[in-house]
Design a protein around this motif. Structure first.
Motif, short mmCIF file in Angstrom:
data_model
loop_
_atom_site.label_atom_id
_atom_site.label_comp_id
_atom_site.label_asym_id
_atom_site.label_seq_id
_atom_site.Cartn_x
_atom_site.Cartn_y
_atom_site.Cartn_z
N GLY A 155 -40.95 30.57 -58.51
CA GLY A 155 -40.04 29.99 -58.05
C GLY A 155 -40.38 28.44 -57.33
O GLY A 155 -39.94 27.35 -57.49
N PRO A 174 -28.46 29.38 -54.73
CA PRO A 174 -28.78 28.94 -55.94
C PRO A 174 -29.32 27.45 -56.03
O PRO A 174 -28.63 26.68 -55.59
CB PRO A 174 -27.51 29.20 -56.62
CG PRO A 174 -26.63 30.02 -55.88
CD PRO A 174 -26.86 29.63 -54.48
N TYR A 175 -30.35 27.37 -56.64
CA TYR A 175 -30.98 26.03 -56.80
C TYR A 175 -30.32 25.24 -57.76
O TYR A 175 -29.84 25.72 -58.91
CB TYR A 175 -32.39 26.21 -57.28
CG TYR A 175 -33.21 25.08 -57.03
CD1 TYR A 175 -33.34 24.27 -55.90
CD2 TYR A 175 -34.23 24.49 -58.17
CE1 TYR A 175 -34.28 23.16 -55.95
CE2 TYR A 175 -34.76 23.46 -57.99
CZ TYR A 175 -34.82 22.74 -56.86
OH TYR A 175 -35.70 21.66 -56.88
N THR A 176 -30.23 23.98 -57.62
CA THR A 176 -29.30 23.05 -58.40
C THR A 176 -30.26 21.70 -58.69
O THR A 176 -31.10 21.40 -57.86
CB THR A 176 -27.92 22.91 -58.03
OG1 THR A 176 -27.96 22.10 -56.64
CG2 THR A 176 -27.38 24.28 -57.77
N SER A 202 -33.10 30.10 -54.21
CA SER A 202 -33.03 31.03 -55.23
C SER A 202 -32.88 30.42 -56.38
O SER A 202 -32.32 29.84 -56.41
CB SER A 202 -32.16 32.28 -54.98
OG SER A 202 -32.18 33.13 -56.34
N ILE A 203 -34.22 30.79 -57.28
CA ILE A 203 -33.98 30.13 -58.88
C ILE A 203 -33.25 30.84 -59.64
O ILE A 203 -33.25 30.64 -60.84
CB ILE A 203 -35.37 29.73 -59.07
CG1 ILE A 203 -36.39 30.95 -59.47
CG2 ILE A 203 -36.26 28.79 -58.42
CD1 ILE A 203 -37.39 30.77 -60.29
N GLY A 204 -32.48 32.10 -59.29
CA GLY A 204 -31.75 32.81 -60.19
C GLY A 204 -31.35 34.14 -59.56
O GLY A 204 -32.26 34.79 -58.78
N ASP A 205 -30.69 34.83 -60.43
CA ASP A 205 -30.28 36.18 -59.75
C ASP A 205 -30.86 37.43 -60.44
O ASP A 205 -30.50 37.94 -61.21
CB ASP A 205 -28.61 36.45 -60.30
CG ASP A 205 -27.69 35.61 -59.35
OD1 ASP A 205 -28.19 34.88 -58.34
OD2 ASP A 205 -26.54 35.29 -59.79
N TYR A 206 -32.07 37.25 -59.98
CA TYR A 206 -33.46 38.04 -60.52
C TYR A 206 -34.39 38.17 -59.61
O TYR A 206 -34.43 37.31 -58.61
CB TYR A 206 -33.79 38.06 -61.96
CG TYR A 206 -34.30 36.65 -62.25
CD1 TYR A 206 -35.42 36.09 -61.80
CD2 TYR A 206 -33.20 35.49 -62.73
CE1 TYR A 206 -35.70 34.78 -61.89
CE2 TYR A 206 -33.85 34.30 -62.56
CZ TYR A 206 -34.79 33.81 -62.54
OH TYR A 206 -35.18 32.53 -62.57
#
Length: 245
Positions: free
Chosen positions: A145, A94-96, A133-137
């Motif tokens: 992204g 996950p991107y932070t 990943s920029i999100g769970d989708y």
């Protein structure tokens, strides 16, 4: 100057994003140089294909390793510094904001934007250094992204925002959400600006911002507090809020 190379089948998608606003300013002041490369130009397939059917059967097409391996190796050869090779992928970490800060210290980023069903696994295991990943989708491709990552990284480069303190005070940079902001007028339809931030007492203003930052995080993203490094004063504020519930 940072170099960002973006490997994509649709380079035209980036024209507006890279030539507008802060990303354009960053390029104009030579903080960064962007190149969008259609990796189809690297394929050895006579029909210019970059994908194929998956072994074992199944729906969709899989990106072949050859074009991407050749493209990345070519870009690395041209670079005078080490390269981070980023795969945009819903299976990635996950991107932070912390990841953005880490990447902003690099001289050369290569981003791979996939399409179709997925990547040949050898791309993941032997070519890239990071999967993000920029999100769970799931998106149609990795281009959006890559735009998100590019924007979040480039705005952290020295001189890009004009005020180097702006990025430091952003939400997530401190581990907490940012405090509320106000501007003129002081009274808008009966909604007034808090007196403390009009006082001119910078010590009190800083404390108010610190407290409101913690309060907003506590109310909206309590999960962030678990890993935050809190002062004794912040711990006491939390204790008081929990007791008031």
């Amino acid at each position: 100057m940072m170099q960002i190379d973006i490997l994509t089948l649709f380079p035209e998608m980036f024209n507006g994003v890279l030539n507008s606003s802060i990303l354009k300013r960053a390029s104009d002041i030579k903080a960064v140089q962007y190149d969008t490369i259609n990796f189809r130009s690297y394929t050895e397939n006579k029909h210019q294909k970059v994908d194929d059917y998956p072994y074992g059967g199944g729906a969709g097409m899989v990106l072949s390793p050859q074009p991407l391996f050749d493209a990345v190796e070519d870009l690395k050869t041209k670079s005078k510094s080490s390269s981070r090779v980023i795969l945009m992928c819903p299976q990635g970490e996950p991107y932070t904001q912390q990841k953005a800060e880490e990447l902003s210290q690099e001289d050369h980023l290569i981003m791979i934007c996939g399409h179709y069903e997925g990547y040949d696994e050898r791309i993941r295991s032997h070519l890239v250094t990071d999967e993000i990943s920029i999100g769970d989708y799931v998106l149609t491709g990795g281009e959006l992204g890559a735009m998100v990552v590019t924007d979040s990284v480039v705005r952290l480069l020295p001189g890009v925002l004009g005020n180097d303190h702006s990025a430091v005070q952003d939400s997530f940079s401190t581990g907490l959400l940012e405090h509320p902001h106000y501007t003129r007028p002081r009274d808008f339809r009966g909604l007034k600006v808090p007196e403390v931030i009009l006082s001119g007492d910078h010590k009190k203003i800083d404390e108010w911002r610190q407290k409101e930052s913690l309060r907003r995080t506590y109310e909206r993203r309590p999960d962030l507090i678990e890993n935050a490094s809190l002062t004794e004063k912040e711990k006491q504020w939390l204790k008081e809020w929990k007791m008031d519930k």
